[in-house]
Motif scaffolding. Structure first.
Motif, PDB file in Angstrom:
ATOM      1  N   ALA A 174       3.390  12.451   9.111  1.00  0.00           N
ATOM      2  CA  ALA A 174       2.889  12.964   7.569  1.00  0.00           C
ATOM      3  C   ALA A 174       1.549  12.241   7.905  1.00  0.00           C
ATOM      4  O   ALA A 174       1.796  11.168   8.534  1.00  0.00           O
ATOM      5  CB  ALA A 174       3.960  12.057   6.920  1.00  0.00           C
ATOM      6  N   VAL A 175       0.651  12.957   7.584  1.00  0.00           N
ATOM      7  CA  VAL A 175      -0.801  12.250   7.921  1.00  0.00           C
ATOM      8  C   VAL A 175      -1.682  11.336   6.663  1.00  0.00           C
ATOM      9  O   VAL A 175      -1.587  12.547   5.880  1.00  0.00           O
ATOM     10  CB  VAL A 175      -2.071  13.269   8.896  1.00  0.00           C
ATOM     11  N   ALA A 176      -2.126  10.583   7.137  1.00  0.00           N
ATOM     12  CA  ALA A 176      -2.219   9.924   5.309  1.00  0.00           C
ATOM     13  C   ALA A 176      -3.515   9.373   5.683  1.00  0.00           C
ATOM     14  O   ALA A 176      -3.967   8.675   7.121  1.00  0.00           O
ATOM     15  CB  ALA A 176      -1.328   8.414   5.340  1.00  0.00           C
ATOM     16  N   PHE A 177      -4.347   9.841   5.056  1.00  0.00           N
ATOM     17  CA  PHE A 177      -6.097   8.840   5.130  1.00  0.00           C
ATOM     18  C   PHE A 177      -6.099   7.191   4.419  1.00  0.00           C
ATOM     19  O   PHE A 177      -5.765   7.357   3.113  1.00  0.00           O
ATOM     20  CB  PHE A 177      -7.170   9.982   4.740  1.00  0.00           C
ATOM     21  N   LEU A 178      -6.646   6.372   5.301  1.00  0.00           N
ATOM     22  CA  LEU A 178      -7.180   5.374   4.748  1.00  0.00           C
ATOM     23  C   LEU A 178      -8.692   4.695   4.514  1.00  0.00           C
ATOM     24  O   LEU A 178      -9.459   5.443   5.267  1.00  0.00           O
ATOM     25  CB  LEU A 178      -6.546   4.198   5.968  1.00  0.00           C
ATOM     26  N   ASP A 179      -9.105   3.693   3.698  1.00  0.00           N
ATOM     27  CA  ASP A 179     -10.390   3.244   3.997  1.00  0.00           C
ATOM     28  C   ASP A 179     -10.249   2.428   5.227  1.00  0.00           C
ATOM     29  O   ASP A 179     -11.556   2.510   5.573  1.00  0.00           O
ATOM     30  CB  ASP A 179     -10.640   2.279   2.880  1.00  0.00           C
ATOM     31  N   ASP A 180      -9.076   2.300   5.701  1.00  0.00           N
ATOM     32  CA  ASP A 180      -9.708   0.755   6.871  1.00  0.00           C
ATOM     33  C   ASP A 180      -7.849   0.729   7.551  1.00  0.00           C
ATOM     34  O   ASP A 180      -6.943   0.864   6.980  1.00  0.00           O
ATOM     35  CB  ASP A 180     -10.198  -0.519   6.255  1.00  0.00           C
ATOM     36  N   LEU A 181      -7.708   0.759   7.959  1.00  0.00           N
ATOM     37  CA  LEU A 181      -6.853   1.131   8.990  1.00  0.00           C
ATOM     38  C   LEU A 181      -6.435  -0.285   9.611  1.00  0.00           C
ATOM     39  O   LEU A 181      -4.253  -0.458   9.534  1.00  0.00           O
ATOM     40  CB  LEU A 181      -6.910   2.040  11.167  1.00  0.00           C
ATOM     41  N   ASP A 182      -6.611  -0.982   9.084  1.00  0.00           N
ATOM     42  CA  ASP A 182      -6.286  -2.526   9.534  1.00  0.00           C
ATOM     43  C   ASP A 182      -5.732  -3.047   7.871  1.00  0.00           C
ATOM     44  O   ASP A 182      -4.400  -3.885   7.974  1.00  0.00           O
ATOM     45  CB  ASP A 182      -7.289  -3.869  10.015  1.00  0.00           C
ATOM     46  N   ASP A 183      -5.913  -2.523   7.055  1.00  0.00           N
ATOM     47  CA  ASP A 183      -4.355  -1.877   5.446  1.00  0.00           C
ATOM     48  C   ASP A 183      -3.032  -2.226   6.046  1.00  0.00           C
ATOM     49  O   ASP A 183      -2.670  -2.613   4.763  1.00  0.00           O
ATOM     50  CB  ASP A 183      -5.274  -0.687   4.780  1.00  0.00           C
ATOM     51  N   HIS A 222       0.930  -1.309   0.630  1.00  0.00           N
ATOM     52  CA  HIS A 222      -0.156   0.221  -0.589  1.00  0.00           C
ATOM     53  C   HIS A 222       0.491   1.268  -0.323  1.00  0.00           C
ATOM     54  O   HIS A 222       1.517   1.066   0.581  1.00  0.00           O
ATOM     55  CB  HIS A 222      -0.867  -0.044   1.344  1.00  0.00           C
ATOM     56  N   THR A 223       0.401   2.683  -0.777  1.00  0.00           N
ATOM     57  CA  THR A 223       1.296   3.351  -0.978  1.00  0.00           C
ATOM     58  C   THR A 223      -0.076   4.477  -0.273  1.00  0.00           C
ATOM     59  O   THR A 223      -0.973   4.467  -1.160  1.00  0.00           O
ATOM     60  CB  THR A 223       2.093   3.969  -1.834  1.00  0.00           C
ATOM     61  N   TRP A 224      -0.268   5.818   0.298  1.00  0.00           N
ATOM     62  CA  TRP A 224      -0.499   6.813   0.513  1.00  0.00           C
ATOM     63  C   TRP A 224      -0.566   7.584   0.435  1.00  0.00           C
ATOM     64  O   TRP A 224       0.419   8.387   0.899  1.00  0.00           O
ATOM     65  CB  TRP A 224      -1.772   6.316   1.975  1.00  0.00           C
ATOM     66  N   PRO A 225      -0.778   8.740  -0.359  1.00  0.00           N
ATOM     67  CA  PRO A 225      -0.621   9.946   0.072  1.00  0.00           C
ATOM     68  C   PRO A 225      -0.607  10.519   1.444  1.00  0.00           C
ATOM     69  O   PRO A 225      -1.468  10.313   2.474  1.00  0.00           O
ATOM     70  CB  PRO A 225      -1.663  11.738  -1.002  1.00  0.00           C
ATOM     71  N   ALA A 226      -0.140  11.434   1.230  1.00  0.00           N
ATOM     72  CA  ALA A 226      -0.039  12.161   3.086  1.00  0.00           C
ATOM     73  C   ALA A 226       0.272  13.725   2.676  1.00  0.00           C
ATOM     74  O   ALA A 226       0.698  14.427   2.217  1.00  0.00           O
ATOM     75  CB  ALA A 226       1.242  11.162   3.434  1.00  0.00           C
ATOM     76  N   LEU A 227      -0.007  14.650   4.015  1.00  0.00           N
ATOM     77  CA  LEU A 227       0.019  15.702   4.752  1.00  0.00           C
ATOM     78  C   LEU A 227       1.135  15.771   5.930  1.00  0.00           C
ATOM     79  O   LEU A 227       0.857  15.134   6.355  1.00  0.00           O
ATOM     80  CB  LEU A 227      -0.876  16.128   5.201  1.00  0.00           C
ATOM     81  N   HIS A 228       2.678  16.786   5.006  1.00  0.00           N
ATOM     82  CA  HIS A 228       3.370  16.974   5.997  1.00  0.00           C
ATOM     83  C   HIS A 228       2.724  18.087   6.851  1.00  0.00           C
ATOM     84  O   HIS A 228       2.774  19.065   6.710  1.00  0.00           O
ATOM     85  CB  HIS A 228       4.644  18.206   5.184  1.00  0.00           C
ATOM     86  N   MET A 276      -5.344  16.355  13.187  1.00  0.00           N
ATOM     87  CA  MET A 276      -6.409  17.458  13.378  1.00  0.00           C
ATOM     88  C   MET A 276      -6.586  18.322  12.312  1.00  0.00           C
ATOM     89  O   MET A 276      -7.655  18.756  11.956  1.00  0.00           O
ATOM     90  CB  MET A 276      -7.342  17.793  14.512  1.00  0.00           C
ATOM     91  N   VAL A 277      -5.189  19.002  12.577  1.00  0.00           N
ATOM     92  CA  VAL A 277      -4.715  19.775  11.000  1.00  0.00           C
ATOM     93  C   VAL A 277      -5.244  19.637  10.057  1.00  0.00           C
ATOM     94  O   VAL A 277      -6.172  20.215   9.251  1.00  0.00           O
ATOM     95  CB  VAL A 277      -3.524  20.763  11.534  1.00  0.00           C
ATOM     96  N   ALA A 278      -5.349  18.396   9.633  1.00  0.00           N
ATOM     97  CA  ALA A 278      -5.242  17.488   8.262  1.00  0.00           C
ATOM     98  C   ALA A 278      -6.651  17.190   7.678  1.00  0.00           C
ATOM     99  O   ALA A 278      -7.058  17.740   6.683  1.00  0.00           O
ATOM    100  CB  ALA A 278      -4.706  16.483   8.089  1.00  0.00           C
ATOM    101  N   THR A 279      -7.545  16.850   9.101  1.00  0.00           N
ATOM    102  CA  THR A 279      -8.704  16.670   8.764  1.00  0.00           C
ATOM    103  C   THR A 279      -9.560  17.561   8.586  1.00  0.00           C
ATOM    104  O   THR A 279     -10.352  18.145   7.499  1.00  0.00           O
ATOM    105  CB  THR A 279      -9.489  15.657   9.951  1.00  0.00           C
ATOM    106  N   ALA A 280      -8.817  18.657   9.684  1.00  0.00           N
ATOM    107  CA  ALA A 280     -10.220  20.136   9.531  1.00  0.00           C
ATOM    108  C   ALA A 280      -9.856  20.930   8.109  1.00  0.00           C
ATOM    109  O   ALA A 280     -10.977  21.820   7.814  1.00  0.00           O
ATOM    110  CB  ALA A 280      -9.658  21.010  10.587  1.00  0.00           C
ATOM    111  N   LEU A 281      -8.612  20.614   7.413  1.00  0.00           N
ATOM    112  CA  LEU A 281      -8.323  21.189   6.429  1.00  0.00           C
ATOM    113  C   LEU A 281      -9.055  20.452   5.046  1.00  0.00           C
ATOM    114  O   LEU A 281      -9.515  20.884   4.156  1.00  0.00           O
ATOM    115  CB  LEU A 281      -6.723  21.063   6.041  1.00  0.00           C
ATOM    116  N   ALA A 282      -8.579  19.859   5.264  1.00  0.00           N
ATOM    117  CA  ALA A 282      -9.639  18.829   4.204  1.00  0.00           C
ATOM    118  C   ALA A 282     -10.888  18.477   4.298  1.00  0.00           C
ATOM    119  O   ALA A 282     -11.902  18.730   2.824  1.00  0.00           O
ATOM    120  CB  ALA A 282     -10.440  17.344   4.335  1.00  0.00           C
ATOM    121  N   ASP A 283     -11.661  18.777   6.245  1.00  0.00           N
ATOM    122  CA  ASP A 283     -12.860  19.084   5.476  1.00  0.00           C
ATOM    123  C   ASP A 283     -13.540  21.033   5.187  1.00  0.00           C
ATOM    124  O   ASP A 283     -14.117  20.683   5.221  1.00  0.00           O
ATOM    125  CB  ASP A 283     -13.649  18.995   7.240  1.00  0.00           C
ATOM    126  N   GLY A 284     -12.205  21.492   5.087  1.00  0.00           N
ATOM    127  CA  GLY A 284     -12.967  22.751   4.818  1.00  0.00           C
ATOM    128  C   GLY A 284     -13.290  23.985   6.262  1.00  0.00           C
ATOM    129  O   GLY A 284     -13.981  24.569   6.702  1.00  0.00           O
TER     130      GLY A 284
END
Length: 263
Positions: A149-158, A135-141, A213-221
């Motif tokens: 490095a914060v990466a969003f997944l569909d499932d943490l078990d991945d 697996h490779t995921w885009p991440a925010l520094h 939290m910062v990465a999620t808030a930015l993604a959510d606007g």
């Protein structure tokens, strides 16, 4: 020589605390001693060591990762540090407490079992990516005093068992990085796993939760001042990014043991 220690945790991110107010007990705390103290079979066990020092009339948190490396900041650790000072009568919980760190002074406020830490202003430094086998995921520094490095997944078990650090770009993170893997649970509510540089996968990471939290808030606007709930394997933290660009982290901290050791 024996010397005193305490054991504490914040959302099960656990630490060995060394009261060493004038720096005379441990001198230049060696990586070897830190590793011995953090060893979960032959030592006391912990994700890191918090040395409690006085500096220029105030308190300084000398934080080391479990492998003995120096870290700039530890969000769960500073709450445990503050709980220790209050329980020893060295700080007044009715007043804000300033604690110096390698990332500057942090201000703690106390409300019963919970402690809120002003973690300062985040630095959002652009996109990158992280990988585990398959697996490779885009991440925010995001920098919270230490790098994430914060990466969003569909499932943490991945991600599987995070026995080894997820692969990252060494040009972006020459000194290593904490990697946070995140899934959404609901509005302003996420869950995460973390692999901390120098400690491995831990039950919680305070600076990591702030970066998430910062990465999620930015993604959510999301507007500033929106509170987010961050679920970690060891518990839950509440985090807000304020209008004046401060990240406020609230969660528990406990001292669970004390004694002496010759390690």
């Amino acid at each position: 020589m024996t010397y005193p220690f305490l054991k504490g945790h914040g959302t099960e991110n656990d630490f060995v605390l060394l009261p060493d107010h004038d720096g005379s007990v441990h001198g230049d705390l060696s990586a070897e001693r830190v590793r011995a103290l953090c060893d979960r079979r032959a030592g006391i066990g912990g994700d890191g060591v918090l040395r409690v020092l006085r500096r220029d009339g105030g308190w300084f948190m000398d934080y080391r990762n479990a492998d003995g490396s120096v870290s700039e900041m530890c969000g769960n650790g500073i709450r445990v540090f503050g709980r220790h000072l209050v329980e020893e009568g060295l700080a007044d919980p009715s007043r804000p407490l300033e604690v110096d760190t390698r990332d500057g002074i942090k201000v703690l406020t106390f409300d019963g079992d919970d402690i809120t830490v002003d973690m300062g202003a985040p630095k959002v430094l652009g996109g990158t990516e992280v990988s585990v086998p398959g697996h490779t995921w885009p991440a925010l520094h995001v920098d919270m005093g230490n790098p994430h490095a914060v990466a969003f997944l569909d499932d943490l078990d991945d991600a599987g068992p995070l026995l080894e650090a997820p692969t990252h770009d060494p040009a972006v993170y020459p000194a290593g990085v904490n990697v946070e893997l995140v899934v959404r649970r609901g509005p302003q509510h996420v869950a995460m796993r973390v692999h901390e540089r120098g400690s491995g996968e831990t039950r919680s990471c305070g600076t990591g939760a702030c970066a998430v939290m910062v990465a999620t808030a930015l993604a959510d606007g999301a507007p500033r001042g929106t509170a987010y709930t961050i679920d970690l394997p060891g518990g839950t933290l509440s985090i807000t990014w304020t209008e004046d660009d401060r990240v406020l982290m609230t969660g528990p901290a406990l001292i669970v043991a004390r004694g002496t050791t010759a390690l």
